[in-house]
Design a protein around this motif. Structure first.
Motif, PDB file in Angstrom:
ATOM      1  N   LEU A  37       0.835  -1.203   0.000  1.00 22.06           N
ATOM      2  CA  LEU A  37       0.000   0.000   0.000  1.00 22.06           C
ATOM      3  C   LEU A  37       0.869   1.253   0.000  1.00 22.06           C
ATOM      4  O   LEU A  37       0.620   2.188  -0.772  1.00 22.06           O
ATOM      5  CB  LEU A  37      -0.937  -0.002   1.210  1.00 22.06           C
ATOM      6  CG  LEU A  37      -1.799   1.246   1.407  1.00 22.06           C
ATOM      7  CD1 LEU A  37      -2.674   1.521   0.203  1.00 22.06           C
ATOM      8  CD2 LEU A  37      -2.639   1.104   2.665  1.00 22.06           C
ATOM      9  N   GLU A  95       0.771   4.022  -2.900  1.00 22.98           N
ATOM     10  CA  GLU A  95       0.445   5.423  -2.576  1.00 22.98           C
ATOM     11  C   GLU A  95       1.555   6.355  -3.062  1.00 22.98           C
ATOM     12  O   GLU A  95       1.268   7.443  -3.583  1.00 22.98           O
ATOM     13  CB  GLU A  95       0.226   5.584  -1.070  1.00 22.98           C
ATOM     14  CG  GLU A  95      -1.094   5.020  -0.600  1.00 22.98           C
ATOM     15  CD  GLU A  95      -1.293   5.095   0.905  1.00 22.98           C
ATOM     16  OE1 GLU A  95      -2.463   5.217   1.320  1.00 22.98           O
ATOM     17  OE2 GLU A  95      -0.306   5.012   1.660  1.00 22.98           O
ATOM     18  N   TRP A 141       1.191   6.653  -6.811  1.00 22.92           N
ATOM     19  CA  TRP A 141       0.037   7.465  -7.177  1.00 22.92           C
ATOM     20  C   TRP A 141       0.290   8.952  -6.905  1.00 22.92           C
ATOM     21  O   TRP A 141      -0.152   9.815  -7.677  1.00 22.92           O
ATOM     22  CB  TRP A 141      -1.203   6.981  -6.435  1.00 22.92           C
ATOM     23  CG  TRP A 141      -2.474   7.584  -6.961  1.00 22.92           C
ATOM     24  CD1 TRP A 141      -3.126   7.255  -8.112  1.00 22.92           C
ATOM     25  CD2 TRP A 141      -3.235   8.618  -6.361  1.00 22.92           C
ATOM     26  NE1 TRP A 141      -4.248   8.022  -8.247  1.00 22.92           N
ATOM     27  CE2 TRP A 141      -4.343   8.867  -7.190  1.00 22.92           C
ATOM     28  CE3 TRP A 141      -3.095   9.359  -5.187  1.00 22.92           C
ATOM     29  CZ2 TRP A 141      -5.309   9.825  -6.896  1.00 22.92           C
ATOM     30  CZ3 TRP A 141      -4.058  10.312  -4.893  1.00 22.92           C
ATOM     31  CH2 TRP A 141      -5.148  10.536  -5.738  1.00 22.92           C
ATOM     32  N   ALA A 142       1.015   9.251  -5.850  1.00 24.82           N
ATOM     33  CA  ALA A 142       1.344  10.651  -5.553  1.00 24.82           C
ATOM     34  C   ALA A 142       2.149  11.272  -6.692  1.00 24.82           C
ATOM     35  O   ALA A 142       2.026  12.464  -6.964  1.00 24.82           O
ATOM     36  CB  ALA A 142       2.114  10.748  -4.237  1.00 24.82           C
ATOM     37  N   THR A 184      -3.907   4.218 -10.447  1.00 26.05           N
ATOM     38  CA  THR A 184      -5.139   4.562  -9.734  1.00 26.05           C
ATOM     39  C   THR A 184      -5.915   3.296  -9.387  1.00 26.05           C
ATOM     40  O   THR A 184      -6.430   3.154  -8.272  1.00 26.05           O
ATOM     41  CB  THR A 184      -5.995   5.535 -10.567  1.00 26.05           C
ATOM     42  OG1 THR A 184      -5.216   6.716 -10.831  1.00 26.05           O
ATOM     43  CG2 THR A 184      -7.274   5.925  -9.855  1.00 26.05           C
ATOM     44  N   LEU A 236      -4.184   1.553  -6.451  1.00 33.18           N
ATOM     45  CA  LEU A 236      -4.477   2.193  -5.172  1.00 33.18           C
ATOM     46  C   LEU A 236      -5.910   1.903  -4.729  1.00 33.18           C
ATOM     47  O   LEU A 236      -6.163   1.586  -3.565  1.00 33.18           O
ATOM     48  CB  LEU A 236      -4.220   3.698  -5.238  1.00 33.18           C
ATOM     49  CG  LEU A 236      -4.405   4.448  -3.929  1.00 33.18           C
ATOM     50  CD1 LEU A 236      -3.499   3.887  -2.825  1.00 33.18           C
ATOM     51  CD2 LEU A 236      -4.139   5.936  -4.131  1.00 33.18           C
ATOM     52  N   TYR A 295      -6.978  -0.103  -1.375  1.00 29.75           N
ATOM     53  CA  TYR A 295      -7.948   0.413  -0.408  1.00 29.75           C
ATOM     54  C   TYR A 295      -9.088  -0.594  -0.200  1.00 29.75           C
ATOM     55  O   TYR A 295      -9.547  -0.804   0.924  1.00 29.75           O
ATOM     56  CB  TYR A 295      -8.490   1.761  -0.842  1.00 29.75           C
ATOM     57  CG  TYR A 295      -7.532   2.917  -0.645  1.00 29.75           C
ATOM     58  CD1 TYR A 295      -6.349   2.788   0.078  1.00 29.75           C
ATOM     59  CD2 TYR A 295      -7.803   4.157  -1.190  1.00 29.75           C
ATOM     60  CE1 TYR A 295      -5.484   3.850   0.258  1.00 29.75           C
ATOM     61  CE2 TYR A 295      -6.946   5.234  -1.007  1.00 29.75           C
ATOM     62  CZ  TYR A 295      -5.791   5.069  -0.290  1.00 29.75           C
ATOM     63  OH  TYR A 295      -4.940   6.131  -0.109  1.00 29.75           O
ATOM     64  N   GLU A 342     -13.347   4.963  -0.385  1.00 32.69           N
ATOM     65  CA  GLU A 342     -12.210   5.512  -1.133  1.00 32.69           C
ATOM     66  C   GLU A 342     -11.887   4.637  -2.339  1.00 32.69           C
ATOM     67  O   GLU A 342     -11.521   5.131  -3.403  1.00 32.69           O
ATOM     68  CB  GLU A 342     -10.980   5.611  -0.236  1.00 32.69           C
ATOM     69  CG  GLU A 342     -11.127   6.647   0.869  1.00 32.69           C
ATOM     70  CD  GLU A 342     -10.005   6.516   1.885  1.00 32.69           C
ATOM     71  OE1 GLU A 342      -9.072   7.336   1.816  1.00 32.69           O
ATOM     72  OE2 GLU A 342     -10.078   5.590   2.723  1.00 32.69           O
TER      73      GLU A 342
END
Length: 180
Positions: A79, A83, A86-87, A96, A99, A103, A111
Motif C-alpha cells: 500500500l 500510494e 500514485w502521488a 489509480t 491504489l 484500499y 475511497e
C-alpha cells in the motif's frame, strides 16, 4: 520464458554502472516472467532490487506494490509503495486502479470506489479495472451496479478471469471469487 530470462540477464550484465533506469526495467521484466510462472520467491528479490535502484519511479513502485498485493504479501508495504506511485502519477489509470484495489483490500471501500471509478474512466476497456470496480460496488452494497460491471468485464476477460466472473454473477462476491 527461460530464454527471455537469460537474455535479460545477459543484457543486464552488459550495462554500465550508471544505467539504473534500464537495469530496473530489466529487473521488473525478469520478475514479471517469474510471476507468470507462479515463482514468487524468484520474483520478489528482483523487484526489491528494482525498487532500491529506482525508489522514486512510479512504474517500479506500482509494479512491486501491486504484484505483492495480488498475492497478499506485505500489504502495508504494498500500500505504501502504491500510494507513493500514485502521488507521483495520479492520472495513470493503472496506478489509480492499484491504489483503489489496495484500499478495497484494506477495508477502505468508499475511497476504493472513488478511485476505481476514476481508473475505469481512464481505461474503460480494461477488464481487471472493471472487475475491481464491480467487487468494490458489491462491498459497498451497490449490488446491481456490481453485476453490471462484472458482465462488462466478462465481455473483455480472458478465460481464467471469465470463470471467476461467471461465479460472481451466479453467487455474488465471496472470498473465493474476489479478484486477485
Amino acid at each position: 520464458p527461460k530464454a527471455a530470462v537469460q537474455a535479460y540477464e545477459r543484457l543486464e550484465a552488459s550495462l554500465g554502472a550508471d544505467d539504473d533506469m534500464l537495469r530496473a526495467t530489466l529487473l521488473i521484466a525478469r520478475a514479471e516472467l517469474h510471476l507468470k510462472a507462479d515463482e514468487w520467491d524468484a520474483a520478489a528479490p528482483l523487484m526489491e532490487r528494482a525498487v532500491a535502484l529506482r525508489p522514486n519511479d512510479a512504474a517500479v513502485l506500482n509494479f512491486a506494490g501491486y504484484s505483492a498485493l495480488e498475492r497478499r504479501k506485505d500489504v502495508a508495504q504494498s500500500l505504501a509503495r502504491i500510494e507513493a506511485a500514485w502521488a507521483q502519477d495520479p492520472q495513470n489509470a493503472s496506478i489509480t486502479d492499484s491504489l483503489g484495489w489496495a484500499y478495497f483490500l484494506t477495508g477502505r471501500t468508499g475511497e476504493a470506489v472513488d478511485l476505481l471509478e476514476k481508473a475505469q474512466r481512464g481505461e474503460p476497456a480494461n477488464a481487471v479495472i472493471v472487475e475491481h470496480l464491480g467487487d468494490a460496488y458489491w462491498q459497498a452494497g451497490r449490488r446491481f451496479e456490481a453485476r453490471y460491471k462484472w458482465r462488462a468485464a466478462a465481455l473483455l476477460a480472458e478465460a481464467d478471469m471469465g470463470a471467476r466472473l461467471a461465479a460472481k454473477l451466479r453467487d455474488g462476491l465471496t472470498p473465493a471469487t474476489t479478484a486477485p
